[in-house]
Scaffold this motif. Structure first.
Motif, PDB file in Angstrom:
ATOM      1  N   VAL A   1     -41.676 -23.976 -22.716  1.00 56.69           N
ATOM      2  CA  VAL A   1     -42.200 -22.964 -21.794  1.00 56.69           C
ATOM      3  C   VAL A   1     -41.664 -21.611 -22.246  1.00 56.69           C
ATOM      4  O   VAL A   1     -40.446 -21.398 -22.301  1.00 56.69           O
ATOM      5  N   VAL A   2     -42.579 -20.689 -22.574  1.00 55.43           N
ATOM      6  CA  VAL A   2     -42.204 -19.376 -23.100  1.00 55.43           C
ATOM      7  C   VAL A   2     -42.584 -18.312 -22.077  1.00 55.43           C
ATOM      8  O   VAL A   2     -43.783 -18.131 -21.767  1.00 55.43           O
ATOM      9  N   PHE A   3     -41.593 -17.613 -21.550  1.00 54.06           N
ATOM     10  CA  PHE A   3     -41.839 -16.519 -20.608  1.00 54.06           C
ATOM     11  C   PHE A   3     -42.043 -15.220 -21.384  1.00 54.06           C
ATOM     12  O   PHE A   3     -41.436 -15.007 -22.439  1.00 54.06           O
ATOM     13  N   GLY A   4     -42.897 -14.346 -20.834  1.00 50.03           N
ATOM     14  CA  GLY A   4     -43.128 -13.047 -21.457  1.00 50.03           C
ATOM     15  C   GLY A   4     -41.963 -12.094 -21.224  1.00 50.03           C
ATOM     16  O   GLY A   4     -41.112 -12.309 -20.346  1.00 50.03           O
ATOM     17  N   ASP A   5     -41.905 -11.029 -22.015  1.00 47.87           N
ATOM     18  CA  ASP A   5     -40.868 -10.008 -21.847  1.00 47.87           C
ATOM     19  C   ASP A   5     -41.050  -9.286 -20.505  1.00 47.87           C
ATOM     20  O   ASP A   5     -42.174  -9.074 -20.047  1.00 47.87           O
ATOM     21  N   ASN A   6     -39.913  -8.919 -19.914  1.00 43.04           N
ATOM     22  CA  ASN A   6     -39.914  -8.162 -18.655  1.00 43.04           C
ATOM     23  C   ASN A   6     -40.816  -8.833 -17.617  1.00 43.04           C
ATOM     24  O   ASN A   6     -41.693  -8.200 -17.012  1.00 43.04           O
ATOM     25  N   PHE A   7     -40.578 -10.129 -17.394  1.00 41.61           N
ATOM     26  CA  PHE A   7     -41.450 -10.933 -16.535  1.00 41.61           C
ATOM     27  C   PHE A   7     -41.465 -10.400 -15.108  1.00 41.61           C
ATOM     28  O   PHE A   7     -42.543 -10.152 -14.534  1.00 41.61           O
ATOM     29  N   ALA A   8     -40.287 -10.187 -14.510  1.00 41.87           N
ATOM     30  CA  ALA A   8     -40.226  -9.701 -13.125  1.00 41.87           C
ATOM     31  C   ALA A   8     -40.799  -8.300 -13.004  1.00 41.87           C
ATOM     32  O   ALA A   8     -41.499  -7.978 -12.023  1.00 41.87           O
TER      33      ALA A   8
END
Length: 368
Positions: free
Chosen positions: A98-105
């Motif tokens: 699972v790869v989260f994007g940069d600056n997710f929040a």
């Protein structure tokens, strides 16, 4: 009626004093219900998951914890670099990343949108689809809760990437399993029946009385089935590549070596069965119980081993077909190097050496 009851009693005596018949009559139903009850399941359990989270903010941690708390997943790795993703898949240490994007929040708070990528090993299309569905549902549930809390629309659409089988063809999964089952049928079952046939007909002693040593007589029995298995190996590969569009992504030479090792193990199993039983019918029953059922149910051919109960997972480790199917998937489907199948080849070599040693010892003792 008294005569009838006497004959019935006699038949009961014959059955009860034959331990092998009792094992077949009472043992097979128990074994089958246990295997079918615990091995056959369409659920995906204990799937190995890795997380790459460059943001490391409160939102990504919440989603990660939900995945970790889910009974279907086992979060084993928190990655520090995207380069580690390819390494994990090549080593066969993960089923999904699972790869989260940069600056997710920050993206959620400012635009209501954020990026998540699900990278899945699709050599088993059904398992890959199920895993993606589970994680997508987890993300959707989190998204609904955040929308109620923040009172703003949020939209997260996971990007799904299927490795090794982007077209989700079922043939990628069943071709390695069919190879393992065919070799086991031809080599183990047919070798056991062929040798037992000589013993049952009383001709084995005639063969052993010839000038040729017993070991060469046994090898002479095994060579035709070895040759037929290699012919089947070639035909399966040709059909897979040219008819089913399943590529041989890795080394064909090492795939041949791995198959030859497994064929040797299967021939050794057939020889071992021939030392235990005395009739062809018994050889077929023993082959069906000891070989075919475990190959189909516990090798990972149809049902992932990770989904089974823990005792069955342990038991699957002694099934040669499991390691062969894993090795074929790595070499043929995933296109990995021979270094990735060293473990599988070493285990098959050890099994072959042990089975040959035991079989030859028992075989000589029975015919002295």
């Amino acid at each position: 009626m008294k005569q009838f009851l006497v004959f019935v009693r006699k038949e009961f005596y014959h059955i009860l004093r034959d331990k092998r018949s009792m094992m077949v009559l009472l043992g097979i139903p128990i074994v089958q219900i246990v295997l079918f009850g615990f091995a056959i399941t369409t659920e995906v359990k204990n799937s190995r998951v890795a997380i790459f989270d460059p943001s490391k903010d409160v939102y990504t941690r919440q989603i990660t914890e939900r995945i970790r708390a889910n009974a279907y997943f086992d979060v084993r790795y928190i990655l520090d670099s995207p380069d580690q993703i390819d390494q994990l898949f090549k080593k066969g240490q993960t089923d999904m990343v699972v790869v989260f994007g940069d600056n997710f929040a920050g993206q959620i708070n400012h635009t209501g949108e954020a990026a998540i990528q699900l990278i899945t090993d699709a050599t088993d299309p059904n398992q890959a689809t199920t895993m993606n569905g589970y994680v997508t549902n987890i993300i959707h549930d989190w998204q609904q809760e955040r929308m109620q809390t923040l009172q703003v629309p949020i939209q997260i659409k996971p990007e799904i990437k299927m490795l090794y089988n982007p077209e989700m063809k079922a043939a990628y999964n069943f071709v390695p399993g069919v190879m393992g089952m065919i070799f086991m049928l031809i080599c183990a079952m047919m070798t056991a029946i062929a040798i037992v046939r000589e013993k049952e007909n009383g001709t084995m002693e005639v063969l052993l009385a010839s000038p040729m040593r017993p070991i060469f007589i046994i090898l002479a029995k095994a060579v035709p089935y070895l040759t037929l298995s290699l012919v089947n190996f070639t035909s399966i590969l040709l059909i897979s590549v040219y008819l089913l569009d399943v590529p041989v992504a890795g080394s064909l030479g090492w795939l041949f070596v791995l198959s030859l090792l497994f064929i040797t193990v299967a021939l050794s199993l057939g020889l071992l069965i021939s030392t235990i039983v005395d009739t062809q019918v018994a050889a077929m029953l023993a082959s069906g119980m000891a070989l075919i059922m475990p190959v189909v149910l516990l090798s990972g051919m149809i049902y992932p081993v990770e989904n089974m109960a823990l005792p069955l997972q342990w038991f699957s480790n002694i099934i040669p077909a499991k390691w062969y199917i894993v090795g074929v998937k790595k070499l043929m489907i995933e296109g990995l190097t021979v270094g990735s199948v060293v473990k599988e080849m070493a285990l098959l070599s050890l099994m072959a050496a042990a089975l040959i040693t035991i079989s030859l010892k028992k075989f000589k003792k029975r015919l002295e």
